[in-house]
Design a protein around this motif. Structure first.
Motif, PDB file in Angstrom:
ATOM      1  N   ASN A 113       0.797  -1.192  -0.206  1.00 19.43           N
ATOM      2  CA  ASN A 113      -0.281   0.140   0.291  1.00 19.43           C
ATOM      3  C   ASN A 113       1.007   1.353  -0.214  1.00 19.43           C
ATOM      4  O   ASN A 113       1.975   1.452   0.319  1.00 19.43           O
ATOM      5  CB  ASN A 113      -0.836  -0.015   1.810  1.00 19.43           C
ATOM      6  N   ASN A 114       0.037   2.065  -0.019  1.00 15.76           N
ATOM      7  CA  ASN A 114       1.028   3.696   0.065  1.00 15.76           C
ATOM      8  C   ASN A 114       1.909   4.415   1.102  1.00 15.76           C
ATOM      9  O   ASN A 114       3.028   4.780   1.252  1.00 15.76           O
ATOM     10  CB  ASN A 114       0.145   4.886  -0.803  1.00 15.76           C
ATOM     11  N   ILE A 173      -3.436  10.531   8.259  1.00 17.01           N
ATOM     12  CA  ILE A 173      -4.578  10.114   7.739  1.00 17.01           C
ATOM     13  C   ILE A 173      -5.445   9.540   8.605  1.00 17.01           C
ATOM     14  O   ILE A 173      -4.867   8.817   9.269  1.00 17.01           O
ATOM     15  CB  ILE A 173      -3.781   9.851   5.730  1.00 17.01           C
ATOM     16  N   PHE A 217      -2.252   5.869  10.236  1.00 20.23           N
ATOM     17  CA  PHE A 217      -0.841   7.140   8.912  1.00 20.23           C
ATOM     18  C   PHE A 217      -0.826   8.522   9.363  1.00 20.23           C
ATOM     19  O   PHE A 217      -1.199   8.904   9.016  1.00 20.23           O
ATOM     20  CB  PHE A 217      -1.271   6.831   8.060  1.00 20.23           C
ATOM     21  N   ASP A 233       4.910  12.552  -2.052  1.00 25.32           N
ATOM     22  CA  ASP A 233       3.463  11.023  -1.735  1.00 25.32           C
ATOM     23  C   ASP A 233       2.447  11.880  -2.500  1.00 25.32           C
ATOM     24  O   ASP A 233       2.041  12.700  -1.579  1.00 25.32           O
ATOM     25  CB  ASP A 233       3.761  10.794  -0.155  1.00 25.32           C
ATOM     26  N   GLY A 289      -0.365  10.559  -2.969  1.00 22.53           N
ATOM     27  CA  GLY A 289      -1.837   9.705  -1.970  1.00 22.53           C
ATOM     28  C   GLY A 289      -2.799   8.935  -3.248  1.00 22.53           C
ATOM     29  O   GLY A 289      -2.452   8.031  -3.183  1.00 22.53           O
ATOM     30  N   ASP A 335      -5.657   2.210  -4.932  1.00 20.27           N
ATOM     31  CA  ASP A 335      -7.741   2.308  -4.233  1.00 20.27           C
ATOM     32  C   ASP A 335      -7.745   2.754  -4.214  1.00 20.27           C
ATOM     33  O   ASP A 335      -8.710   3.206  -3.519  1.00 20.27           O
ATOM     34  CB  ASP A 335      -7.430   0.459  -3.804  1.00 20.27           C
ATOM     35  N   LYS A 336      -7.238   4.456  -4.373  1.00 22.13           N
ATOM     36  CA  LYS A 336      -8.083   6.066  -4.104  1.00 22.13           C
ATOM     37  C   LYS A 336      -8.836   5.711  -5.409  1.00 22.13           C
ATOM     38  O   LYS A 336      -8.616   5.418  -6.753  1.00 22.13           O
ATOM     39  CB  LYS A 336      -7.238   6.423  -4.260  1.00 22.13           C
ATOM     40  N   ALA A 343      -2.368  -1.136  -2.815  1.00 23.66           N
ATOM     41  CA  ALA A 343      -1.890  -1.195  -3.628  1.00 23.66           C
ATOM     42  C   ALA A 343      -0.753   0.187  -3.657  1.00 23.66           C
ATOM     43  O   ALA A 343      -1.189   0.967  -2.914  1.00 23.66           O
ATOM     44  CB  ALA A 343      -1.146  -1.948  -4.846  1.00 23.66           C
TER      45      ALA A 343
HETATM   46  C1  LIG Z   1      -3.507   7.790   1.274  1.00 25.46           C
HETATM   47  C2  LIG Z   1      -2.686   8.366   1.271  1.00 25.46           C
HETATM   48  C3  LIG Z   1      -1.461   7.159   1.698  1.00 25.46           C
HETATM   49  C4  LIG Z   1      -1.658   6.294   2.452  1.00 25.46           C
HETATM   50  O1  LIG Z   1      -1.849   5.285   1.699  1.00 25.46           O
HETATM   51  P1  LIG Z   1      -2.739   3.740   1.903  1.00 25.46           P
HETATM   52  O2  LIG Z   1      -2.556   3.005   0.151  1.00 25.46           O
HETATM   53  O3  LIG Z   1      -3.928   3.966   1.920  1.00 25.46           O
HETATM   54  O4  LIG Z   1      -1.637   3.073   2.641  1.00 25.46           O
HETATM   55  C5  LIG Z   1      -0.079   7.904   2.417  1.00 25.46           C
HETATM   56  N1  LIG Z   1      -0.279   9.259   1.986  1.00 25.46           N
HETATM   57  C6  LIG Z   1      -0.989  10.512   1.257  1.00 25.46           C
HETATM   58  C7  LIG Z   1      -0.867  11.545   0.998  1.00 25.46           C
HETATM   59  C8  LIG Z   1      -2.500   9.404   1.218  1.00 25.46           C
HETATM   60  O5  LIG Z   1      -3.557  10.036   0.732  1.00 25.46           O
END
Ligand SMILES: *Cc1c(COP(=O)(O)O)cnc(C)c1O
Length: 465
Positions: free
Chosen positions: A152-153, A180, A184, A258, A260, A294-295, A302
């Protein structure tokens, strides 16, 4: 224990007696024996406690049996199951975020039911790389030199920081030290990676000069974080990716962003505000860009990293990468999702994009269909009607966007709205709506067309007095 309470307890059936009574119930045919026994035991324990506490005589065996059946029905055979999302939040983290496309489902089934060339180069019969199945797609779609995919991110950020900045400093704007949902927090991830956080600027304003002054002999990385889930408005300033890249180049320090959500397409054509896309960020010269699968991308969970070949290669060699690696299902679904972008069919076939860009008229017509499918008496009693409303993108993406939407509003007062809400959640399939101002709103932006009939049935059942 008083004598009469002890006598009363004798009226309770034993676990075996109750199980025998339930043996022929067809509703329980799919419930494994051990699970049913546990359920019966739980119910009898609670009943025994109730009697001992002097809160009445035990229920008769038929009532107890009916309760077991009802509890088993509510629990369902499987714990994780489909839900009708009537919240209007398209990327609802608690409801599983992005839906995957039909093509992705097809690929999941194909690859899951047979052996695959996951790590076999079919041409040479040598060991291949699982990432090879999506690297080409990712580099072509983003313009980056190389790509890597992890779980994941959050994992992508962790891996990048651990690789590039362990024991060294990372410069980040104070305005971007976000948290978030789901624990996280950028500062925490950074600490865990062994990197040292060097905050610059203030919450609302950070200038290029702030970054420049923070750079020292121990600086390993300049990090930009997309403030996905909130916006500082008013007297603000931040530094663009391009400016940061220029500074990084001049001082010999890599720049990571990053993103997101990380969209591959510019959604401005669909009345969304400007958001930097992945290809734009890569084109700005950022060395490493990370985003979620998955956003807004609309694929499986992922963490995707794209960027300069020399830097991505270092991430790939880090042993942490092995621990954070994705499985074949993620690769299958991600490949199908990315294929749709390359084939130019993403807007029609990727559910997240379809739901986000569907015109209000179509959402409203779905809401009207739902209303029409309710019996006239139910409609009248619940004062059901179609209302226009605002929905959210969700998933920490595009926080200021309010999607125009239509919902069926139900209930005459808070108590009834809450009772309906509770009953709908307990139904099969469960329906999740939102209670606003003493009414239950079933937002039709996130209700799929093929779910309308099922939703109408669930609603009729829940509305029974
Ligand atoms: C959603 C997000 C993450 C985390 O991503 P995941 O795929 O949920 O682990 C990290 N950084 C930013 C800026 C985000 O918006």
């Amino acid at each position: 224990m008083s004598a009469d309470r002890a006598t009363a307890l004798r009226g309770l059936p034993s676990v075996d007696q109750l199980l025998r009574r339930l043996a022929e119930r067809p509703e329980l045919s799919a419930v494994p024996r051990a699970r049913l026994t546990a359920l019966v035991r739980q119910l009898l324990d609670a009943e025994r406690k109730r009697v001992l506490d002097g809160r009445g005589a035990p229920a008769d065996p038929d009532t107890l049996a009916a309760r077991v059946v009802e509890r088993a029905r509510r629990a369902g055979v499987f714990s994780l199951r489909p839900v009708i999302n009537a919240t209007g939040v398209v990327l609802h983290t608690n409801l599983g975020r992005a839906l995957v496309s039909s093509l992705a489902l097809e690929r999941l089934a194909a690859v899951g039911a047979a052996y695959s060339n996951l790590e076999l180069d079919l041409a040479t019969k040598e060991r291949g790389s699982r990432y090879s199945h999506v690297e080409g797609l990712l580099t072509r779609l983003t313009g980056a030199e190389d790509a890597l995919v992890v779980n994941n991110n959050a994992a992508a950020v962790l891996l990048a920081l651990e690789t590039l900045a362990h024991g060294r400093e990372v410069v980040v704007s104070r305005g971007e030290l976000i948290e978030i949902g789901g624990e996280f927090r950028i500062p925490d991830i950074m600490r865990r990676s062994g990197a040292v956080l060097r905050e610059v600027g203030t919450t609302n304003r950070t200038h290029l000069q702030d970054y420049a002054e923070a750079i020292g002999p121990n600086t390993a990385l300049l990090l930009k974080v997309h403030t996905s889930n909130y916006r500082v408005v008013g007297f603000t300033a931040d530094v663009s990716s391009r400016e940061l890249v220029e500074l990084g180049r001049a001082r010999g320090i890599p720049v990571m962003e990053d993103l997101g959500s990380g969209s591959l397409v510019d959604l401005r054509a669909h009345a969304f505000p400007y958001e930097p896309t992945v290809p734009e960020t890569v084109a700005a010269g950022v060395d490493l860009v990370s985003f979620s699968g998955d956003k807004l991308l609309g694929g499986p969970q992922a963490g995707i990293v794209v960027g300069k070949q020399a830097i991505v290669a270092r991430l790939k060699k880090n042993p942490w990468n092995r621990a954070l690696r994705i499985d074949k299902f993620t690769i299958a679904a991600l490949e199908a999702t990315l294929y749709a972008y390359e084939a130019g069919t993403a807007l029609e076939t990727i559910p997240t994009l379809r739901l986000l860009t569907e015109p209000l008229t179509r959402v409203r017509s779905r809401a009207r269909t739902l209303l029409r499918r309710l019996a006239p008496a139910t409609r009248a009693r619940l004062k059901a009607r179609v209302v226009d409303d605002r929905a959210q993108v969700g998933g920490g993406a595009l926080p200021t966007v309010e999607l125009p939407t239509a919902a069926v509003a139900l209930g005459d007062g808070a108590a009834e709205a809450m009772r309906l809400d509770e009953r709908l959640r307990a139904g099969d399939p469960p329906v999740v709506g939102r209670v606003v101002d003493d009414r239950l709103l079933l937002d039709c932006r996130t209700v799929l067309s093929h779910q309308v009939a099922t939703l109408a049935r669930a609603l009729s059942a829940a509305a029974e007095p």
